[in-house]
Design an enzyme around this catalytic site. Sequence first.
Site, short mmCIF file in Angstrom:
data_model
loop_
_atom_site.label_atom_id
_atom_site.label_comp_id
_atom_site.label_asym_id
_atom_site.label_seq_id
_atom_site.Cartn_x
_atom_site.Cartn_y
_atom_site.Cartn_z
N ASP A 27 0.82 -1.21 0.00
CA ASP A 27 0.00 0.00 0.00
C ASP A 27 0.85 1.26 0.00
OD1 ASP A 27 -2.71 -0.42 -0.17
OD2 ASP A 27 -3.02 -0.63 1.98
N GLU B 51 -5.45 4.33 -3.09
CA GLU B 51 -6.89 4.53 -2.95
C GLU B 51 -7.36 5.70 -3.81
OE1 GLU B 51 -7.82 4.99 1.22
OE2 GLU B 51 -6.85 3.08 1.74
N GLU C 49 -14.07 -2.14 -1.59
CA GLU C 49 -14.24 -2.32 -0.15
C GLU C 49 -15.60 -1.79 0.30
OE1 GLU C 49 -10.95 -1.21 2.35
OE2 GLU C 49 -12.12 -1.41 4.17
O1 KIV Z 1 -4.84 -1.80 4.20
C1 KIV Z 1 -5.45 -2.84 3.93
O2 KIV Z 1 -5.32 -3.88 4.59
C2 KIV Z 1 -6.38 -2.81 2.80
C3 KIV Z 1 -7.31 -3.97 2.65
C4 KIV Z 1 -8.31 -3.96 3.70
C5 KIV Z 1 -7.90 -4.02 1.29
O3 KIV Z 1 -6.36 -1.88 2.05
#
Ligand code: KIV
Length: 275
Positions: A83, A115, A182
């Site tokens: 991420d 995102e 989500e």
């Molecule tokens: O940060 C995370 O774990 C996520 C998932 C919930 C998709 O973005």
Amino acid sequence: MKNTVVTFKEAKAKGEKLSMLTAYDYTTAKLIDEAGIHAILVGDSLGMVMLGYEDTLSVTMEDMIHHSAAVSRGAKHTLLITDMPFMSYQTSVYDAVVNAGRLVKEGHAQAVKLEGGKEVCEHIKAIVRASIPVCGHIGLTPQSVNAFGGFKVQGKGEEAAQRLLDEARALEQAGVFAVVLECVPQALAEKISESISIPTIGIGAGAGCDGQVLVYQDMLAMYSDMAPKFVKQYAQIGEQMKQAFAAYKKEVQEGTFPALAHTFKMDETIIEKLY
Ligand code: KIV
């Protein structure tokens, strides 16, 4: 065989469902890898489940790199997606490319996730042009928790549903290889999944998605600060850990641990010679 973004593309074409779990450390990554899960997400959820924050907003690039590098050492076969944390890509296209590059070079990620919808498409195109695969994430995007006014289901009304469908199409056009949906209603997730050629990965979005992702502490019942409706608990590991910790304490206090089997021997006549 190593899973890659091509595995994702092929799975969608063949109608095979994709599995993804989060991980934040070497040991868990190795277990997930050995279980044959297609992809590991080093999610910025680590801010909550590993670092104890109330949301994901305080997570830094350094946090993500540190945990991603640890996971990469255990993820031999599974695709590693990391991420991009809050404010590592929203600020400019330049920041987005530089920080995606750091996650690959220093965190050993094979792909990054960020995102947002249309507002991040230019950022995504630039990252993809730098040969870094990008996974999109729409619906309940936790980095927007303050704008949403809480962790709430998204896309229930006609306008909001159309906006999410349009965003999924825009992300596909921008070049993402997959998109996380989500907390969106099942029927909308199905419609989005049918409308785009890249895999949708659902979390709280029903079985019509092309794959599923869960936070591993949620599915093992290890994290009790929040209990989302969409989580299925596959084991009660949190309870087992507590029982094991308590049993250890009891045995230490009673003097039954360590037993002889856990100790090292020596020639005890040596002890007698010590003064
Ligand atoms: O940060 C995370 O774990 C996520 C998932 C919930 C998709 O973005």
